[in-house]
Design a protein around this motif. Structure first.
Motif, PDB file in Angstrom:
ATOM      1  N   ALA A 286       0.831  -1.207   0.000  1.00 50.38           N
ATOM      2  CA  ALA A 286       0.000   0.000   0.000  1.00 50.38           C
ATOM      3  C   ALA A 286       0.865   1.256   0.000  1.00 50.38           C
ATOM      4  O   ALA A 286       0.581   2.226  -0.707  1.00 50.38           O
ATOM      5  N   GLY A 287       1.937   1.227   0.807  1.00 50.81           N
ATOM      6  CA  GLY A 287       2.835   2.378   0.865  1.00 50.81           C
ATOM      7  C   GLY A 287       3.482   2.663  -0.472  1.00 50.81           C
ATOM      8  O   GLY A 287       3.525   3.816  -0.922  1.00 50.81           O
ATOM      9  N   ILE A 288       3.969   1.629  -1.131  1.00 46.59           N
ATOM     10  CA  ILE A 288       4.601   1.808  -2.443  1.00 46.59           C
ATOM     11  C   ILE A 288       3.603   2.399  -3.435  1.00 46.59           C
ATOM     12  O   ILE A 288       3.927   3.331  -4.189  1.00 46.59           O
ATOM     13  N   LYS A 289       2.407   1.872  -3.447  1.00 43.86           N
ATOM     14  CA  LYS A 289       1.387   2.353  -4.381  1.00 43.86           C
ATOM     15  C   LYS A 289       1.077   3.831  -4.154  1.00 43.86           C
ATOM     16  O   LYS A 289       1.021   4.626  -5.107  1.00 43.86           O
ATOM     17  N   LEU A 290       0.896   4.215  -2.898  1.00 45.20           N
ATOM     18  CA  LEU A 290       0.469   5.584  -2.598  1.00 45.20           C
ATOM     19  C   LEU A 290       1.626   6.578  -2.627  1.00 45.20           C
ATOM     20  O   LEU A 290       1.481   7.698  -3.131  1.00 45.20           O
ATOM     21  N   PHE A 291       2.782   6.187  -2.094  1.00 50.52           N
ATOM     22  CA  PHE A 291       3.940   7.082  -2.145  1.00 50.52           C
ATOM     23  C   PHE A 291       4.345   7.363  -3.592  1.00 50.52           C
ATOM     24  O   PHE A 291       4.760   8.464  -3.926  1.00 50.52           O
ATOM     25  N   SER A 292       4.235   6.336  -4.443  1.00 45.33           N
ATOM     26  CA  SER A 292       4.624   6.528  -5.844  1.00 45.33           C
ATOM     27  C   SER A 292       3.600   7.377  -6.597  1.00 45.33           C
ATOM     28  O   SER A 292       3.935   8.024  -7.586  1.00 45.33           O
ATOM     29  N   LYS A 293       2.366   7.397  -6.113  1.00 50.95           N
ATOM     30  CA  LYS A 293       1.323   8.169  -6.790  1.00 50.95           C
ATOM     31  C   LYS A 293       1.243   9.607  -6.285  1.00 50.95           C
ATOM     32  O   LYS A 293       1.086  10.552  -7.081  1.00 50.95           O
ATOM     33  N   TYR A 294       1.361   9.787  -4.950  1.00 50.48           N
ATOM     34  CA  TYR A 294       1.141  11.110  -4.369  1.00 50.48           C
ATOM     35  C   TYR A 294       2.388  11.744  -3.756  1.00 50.48           C
ATOM     36  O   TYR A 294       2.373  12.929  -3.423  1.00 50.48           O
ATOM     37  N   GLY A 295       3.452  10.954  -3.583  1.00 46.12           N
ATOM     38  CA  GLY A 295       4.634  11.476  -2.914  1.00 46.12           C
ATOM     39  C   GLY A 295       4.540  11.314  -1.410  1.00 46.12           C
ATOM     40  O   GLY A 295       3.470  11.006  -0.854  1.00 46.12           O
ATOM     41  N   TYR A 296       5.656  11.520  -0.755  1.00 51.24           N
ATOM     42  CA  TYR A 296       5.724  11.317   0.699  1.00 51.24           C
ATOM     43  C   TYR A 296       4.838  12.296   1.457  1.00 51.24           C
ATOM     44  O   TYR A 296       4.042  11.904   2.318  1.00 51.24           O
ATOM     45  N   ALA A 297       4.956  13.582   1.149  1.00 52.02           N
ATOM     46  CA  ALA A 297       4.260  14.603   1.932  1.00 52.02           C
ATOM     47  C   ALA A 297       2.742  14.467   1.858  1.00 52.02           C
ATOM     48  O   ALA A 297       2.043  14.650   2.864  1.00 52.02           O
ATOM     49  N   ALA A 298       2.214  14.161   0.686  1.00 51.60           N
ATOM     50  CA  ALA A 298       0.760  14.132   0.495  1.00 51.60           C
ATOM     51  C   ALA A 298       0.116  12.803   0.886  1.00 51.60           C
ATOM     52  O   ALA A 298      -1.111  12.699   0.929  1.00 51.60           O
ATOM     53  N   THR A 299       0.921  11.801   1.162  1.00 49.61           N
ATOM     54  CA  THR A 299       0.383  10.498   1.557  1.00 49.61           C
ATOM     55  C   THR A 299       0.284  10.426   3.073  1.00 49.61           C
ATOM     56  O   THR A 299       1.277  10.638   3.774  1.00 49.61           O
ATOM     57  N   THR A 300      -0.898  10.147   3.572  1.00 47.72           N
ATOM     58  CA  THR A 300      -1.099  10.082   5.015  1.00 47.72           C
ATOM     59  C   THR A 300      -1.130   8.631   5.481  1.00 47.72           C
ATOM     60  O   THR A 300      -1.385   7.707   4.693  1.00 47.72           O
ATOM     61  N   THR A 301      -0.908   8.441   6.771  1.00 51.05           N
ATOM     62  CA  THR A 301      -0.981   7.095   7.334  1.00 51.05           C
ATOM     63  C   THR A 301      -2.403   6.549   7.230  1.00 51.05           C
ATOM     64  O   THR A 301      -2.590   5.343   7.052  1.00 51.05           O
ATOM     65  N   ARG A 302      -3.376   7.428   7.330  1.00 47.28           N
ATOM     66  CA  ARG A 302      -4.769   6.974   7.198  1.00 47.28           C
ATOM     67  C   ARG A 302      -5.026   6.436   5.789  1.00 47.28           C
ATOM     68  O   ARG A 302      -5.706   5.415   5.624  1.00 47.28           O
ATOM     69  N   MET A 303      -4.483   7.089   4.774  1.00 50.37           N
ATOM     70  CA  MET A 303      -4.623   6.614   3.391  1.00 50.37           C
ATOM     71  C   MET A 303      -3.986   5.238   3.230  1.00 50.37           C
ATOM     72  O   MET A 303      -4.541   4.351   2.580  1.00 50.37           O
ATOM     73  N   ILE A 304      -2.806   5.070   3.811  1.00 48.61           N
ATOM     74  CA  ILE A 304      -2.091   3.801   3.689  1.00 48.61           C
ATOM     75  C   ILE A 304      -2.849   2.682   4.386  1.00 48.61           C
ATOM     76  O   ILE A 304      -3.006   1.582   3.839  1.00 48.61           O
ATOM     77  N   ALA A 305      -3.337   2.950   5.590  1.00 50.29           N
ATOM     78  CA  ALA A 305      -4.083   1.938   6.337  1.00 50.29           C
ATOM     79  C   ALA A 305      -5.338   1.530   5.575  1.00 50.29           C
ATOM     80  O   ALA A 305      -5.673   0.346   5.492  1.00 50.29           O
ATOM     81  N   SER A 306      -6.024   2.514   4.987  1.00 50.99           N
ATOM     82  CA  SER A 306      -7.234   2.217   4.226  1.00 50.99           C
ATOM     83  C   SER A 306      -6.910   1.368   3.002  1.00 50.99           C
ATOM     84  O   SER A 306      -7.601   0.393   2.702  1.00 50.99           O
TER      85      SER A 306
END
Length: 222
Positions: free
Chosen positions: A14-34
Motif C-alpha cells: 500500500a505504501g509503495i502504491k500511494l507514495f509513488s502516486k502522491y509522494g511522501y508529503a501528500a500520503t497520510t498514514t490513514r490513506m495507507i491503512a485504508s
C-alpha cells in the motif's frame, strides 16, 4: 507470526502504491491503512512512524532494483579488476546498460520505481536510495566504460553518461507526454521494437561522438 508478516507486506504494498502516486508529503498514514485494509494503529505497531514505513518501502524497492542491475555490474567489475576490459568489451557493456535503462523506462513493472524516484526529492531530507541506484551508480559505471572506448576526461564522460541515462529515464518519468504516440506492443514484446531501436540508436550516437576527438578543446581530451 504469519499474520504479522502479512500485515507488514500489506502495508509495504500500500505504501509503495500511494507514495509513488502522491509522494511522501501528500500520503497520510490513514490513506495507507485504508489501502492496506488494516487498522491505522497497525502502522504505529509495525513501523512506528510514516517515515519508517517510507524507508521500508524504499528498501524493498531498492532490493529489487539492485538485483536487476547486479549481474551486469558484476561482469563489468570483474573485467576491470582482472585487467581484461577492452574497448570492444566496454562497447558491449554500454549497449547492455542502455538496454537495461530502456527496460526500466518502459516496462510497466518498473513504473512504481520510477514514480518513487520522481518523488524522492520531496521526501525526507537526504533520502535518495533509488535515485542513487538507478542514476548515480549507473552513471559512474557507464562513465568508466566511456573512458575505455573514447579518449575523454572523467568529467566529459560523466556529462555524457548523464545525458544518456537522463534522456532514457525521462521517458518513463513523463510517459504521459508520449503515451499518445506510443503504438501497441506486438505479441511477445514489452517495448515496441522501433522505439527501443530509436532510443538506443540516439544513445549510441552520443558514444560515437565521444570517440571522435576532432575539434575538441584540449582540456576535454584525456
Amino acid at each position: 507470526m504469519e499474520e504479522k508478516s502479512q500485515t507488514r507486506k500489506k502495508l509495504i504494498r500500500a505504501g509503495i502504491k500511494l507514495f509513488s502516486k502522491y509522494g511522501y508529503a501528500a500520503t497520510t498514514t490513514r490513506m495507507i491503512a485504508s489501502e492496506a485494509g488494516v487498522n491505522l494503529s497497525a502502522i504505529a505497531f509495525h513501523y512506528s512512524t510514516k517515515e519508517c514505513l517510507y524507508v521500508a518501502c524504499l528498501e524493498y524497492m531498492l532490493g529489487k532494483i539492485k538485483g536487476y542491475y547486479a549481474a551486469s555490474y558484476e561482469e563489468i567489475e570483474e573485467a576491470f579488476q582482472s585487467g581484461t576490459m577492452t574497448p570492444e568489451k566496454a562497447s558491449h557493456f554500454l549497449e547492455k546498460l542502455i538496454d537495461l535503462q530502456i527496460e526500466v523506462a518502459f516496462v510497466p513493472k518498473y513504473q512504481s520505481t520510477l514514480s518513487l524516484i520522481y518523488w524522492e526529492d520531496n521526501g525526507p531530507e537526504d533520502m535518495r536510495p533509488l535515485s542513487e541506484a538507478v542514476f548515480d551508480r549507473q552513471e559512474h559505471v557507464m562513465a568508466d566504460l566511456l573512458q575505455v572506448v573514447a579518449p575523454v576526461t572523467e568529467e566529459r564522460a560523466m556529462i555524457a553518461s548523464r545525458h544518456i541515462n537522463g534522456s532514457i529515464i525521462a521517458f518513463g518519468e513523463h510517459r504521459n507526454l508520449t503515451r499518445t504516440y506510443m503504438p501497441d506492443v506486438m505479441e511477445g514484446e514489452e517495448i515496441p521494437f522501433w522505439i527501443r531501436d530509436e532510443i538506443k540508436g540516439n544513445c549510441l550516437a552520443i558514444v560515437r561522438h565521444l570517440m571522435d576527438p576532432v575539434e575538441l578543446p584540449p582540456h576535454l581530451l584525456a
